[in-house]
Write an enzyme that holds these catalytic residues in place. Sequence first.
Site, PDB file in Angstrom:
ATOM      1  CG  HIS A 197      94.227  14.607  46.703  1.00 20.46           C
ATOM      2  ND1 HIS A 197      95.327  14.771  47.515  1.00 20.46           N
ATOM      3  CD2 HIS A 197      93.418  13.711  47.326  1.00 20.46           C
ATOM      4  CE1 HIS A 197      95.181  14.003  48.595  1.00 20.46           C
ATOM      5  NE2 HIS A 197      94.049  13.360  48.512  1.00 20.46           N
ATOM      6  N   PRO A 198      93.747  14.582  42.289  1.00 16.94           N
ATOM      7  CG  PRO A 198      92.220  12.930  41.608  1.00 16.94           C
ATOM      8  CD  PRO A 198      93.245  13.260  42.692  1.00 16.94           C
ATOM      9  CB  SER A 237      90.742   8.895  42.353  1.00 15.75           C
ATOM     10  OG  SER A 237      91.439   9.601  43.344  1.00 15.75           O
ATOM     11  CD  GLN A 238      87.189   5.893  36.968  1.00 17.32           C
ATOM     12  OE1 GLN A 238      88.057   6.660  36.578  1.00 17.32           O
ATOM     13  NE2 GLN A 238      85.944   5.950  36.508  1.00 17.32           N
ATOM     14  CD  GLU A 291      88.231   7.353  47.135  1.00 13.70           C
ATOM     15  OE1 GLU A 291      88.792   6.618  47.959  1.00 13.70           O
ATOM     16  OE2 GLU A 291      88.775   8.368  46.642  1.00 13.70           O
ATOM     17  CD  GLN A 292      86.937  12.190  40.787  1.00 13.77           C
ATOM     18  OE1 GLN A 292      86.273  12.716  39.894  1.00 13.77           O
ATOM     19  NE2 GLN A 292      88.187  12.518  41.038  1.00 13.77           N
ATOM     20  CG  PHE A 326      86.633  21.220  46.066  1.00 12.15           C
ATOM     21  CD1 PHE A 326      86.381  21.907  47.245  1.00 12.15           C
ATOM     22  CD2 PHE A 326      85.758  20.215  45.669  1.00 12.15           C
ATOM     23  CE1 PHE A 326      85.274  21.588  48.030  1.00 12.15           C
ATOM     24  CE2 PHE A 326      84.645  19.891  46.440  1.00 12.15           C
ATOM     25  CZ  PHE A 326      84.409  20.591  47.619  1.00 12.15           C
ATOM     26  CB  ILE A 375      84.834  16.953  49.051  1.00 16.97           C
ATOM     27  CG1 ILE A 375      83.748  16.748  50.112  1.00 16.97           C
ATOM     28  CG2 ILE A 375      84.355  16.466  47.689  1.00 16.97           C
ATOM     29  CD1 ILE A 375      82.551  17.691  49.945  1.00 16.97           C
ATOM     30  CB  ALA A 421      83.817  11.318  46.297  1.00 16.38           C
TER      31      ALA A 421
END
Lengths: 181, 181
Positions: free
Chosen positions: A67-68, A84-85, A87-88, A119, A121, A123
């Site tokens: 994970h990033p 991920s993009q 979600e963040q 870390f 979570i 998002a």
Amino acid sequence: MDISAVNSLSYEEFVEIFGNVVEKCPLVAATVWSQRPFSSISDIETAITDFIDGLPNAGKEGILRCHPDLAGWDLQRGMLTPESQAEQSHAGLTQLEPAEAAHISALNTQYKQHFGFPFIICARMNDKPTILLQLHQRLSNKPAHELVRAIQEVKRICHLRLHGLMCHSGPSHLNSTPPKL
Amino acid sequence: MDISAVNSLSYEEFVEIFGNVVEKCPLVAATVWSQRPFSSISDIETAITDFIDGLPNAGKEGILRCHPDLAGWDLQRGMLTPESQAEQSHAGLTQLEPAEAAHISALNTQYKQHFGFPFIICARMNDKPTILLQLHQRLSNKPAHELVRAIQEVKRICHLRLHGLMCHSGPSHLNSTPPKL
């Protein structure tokens, strides 16, 4: 896409569509394909969580390390996966003030030095303030406990990605795949 | 790169460098990082093979399914990993006559229909005639035996990729990685 459509996918199509439900671990989708036919989306999810739970602790740590960082280097250089993009971005992490970015970066570094993985979570289930609070709080967890905690978050992320794909995927996801077996 | 340099890598650097020693399975490198310090390159290789051997059969099949077809669709559309591209090129699979390409494609399809994973062979240890011979011969293996056989080939590929990286990798591999932990 309904479950009968999923069950008719070749492994290549299945991995193409579901290969990132666990971040950068296409091995997970490639593994659970063996368990077709699935009776429901929950059945796929159970197969995924069973596979993760069956890994040794180092393997679980390995999943986390794929994970990033949140609001980290991959985001800055535009190298996040599309999932991920999104979600963040949803959690407001793609538009931080410089001071906020520096603060999160320092906490991420501290977390990684302590636990040896980033870390993580979900998002989409949190916003910026709760993410920061969790990052602070979880830093004081015992490593064995935090490994369990972080894997819980991986499963939450997987749950949402899986449901998103079942709701929105269709033949368009298969445009670039080879003819079905 | 010597083993002390490897042992000083952050997990991010380690996965950046060794993430494709098992094709498209960065999880493997991300997992074995937990076992630092390594005493030698063989020690890394043992950690990798132990992890693979510890997977359930579906997980081993998953590893195979992360590999591309030999002389297949990913090669045709320029989507092979650099490692696979070099290996398939070395075995003469990137410059096939149309009839040869059609023949291999038909055998690959037959193999995948039978076993549910792609035909894998260490292309650097074989040439085109021996690869074709193996593809023919292995098609008649029992599935359980062929799974073991294919995983042997994954380990051979991993061995050569790992040694290649230890011989040739250096700081240039780290140009795009974030500051070390």
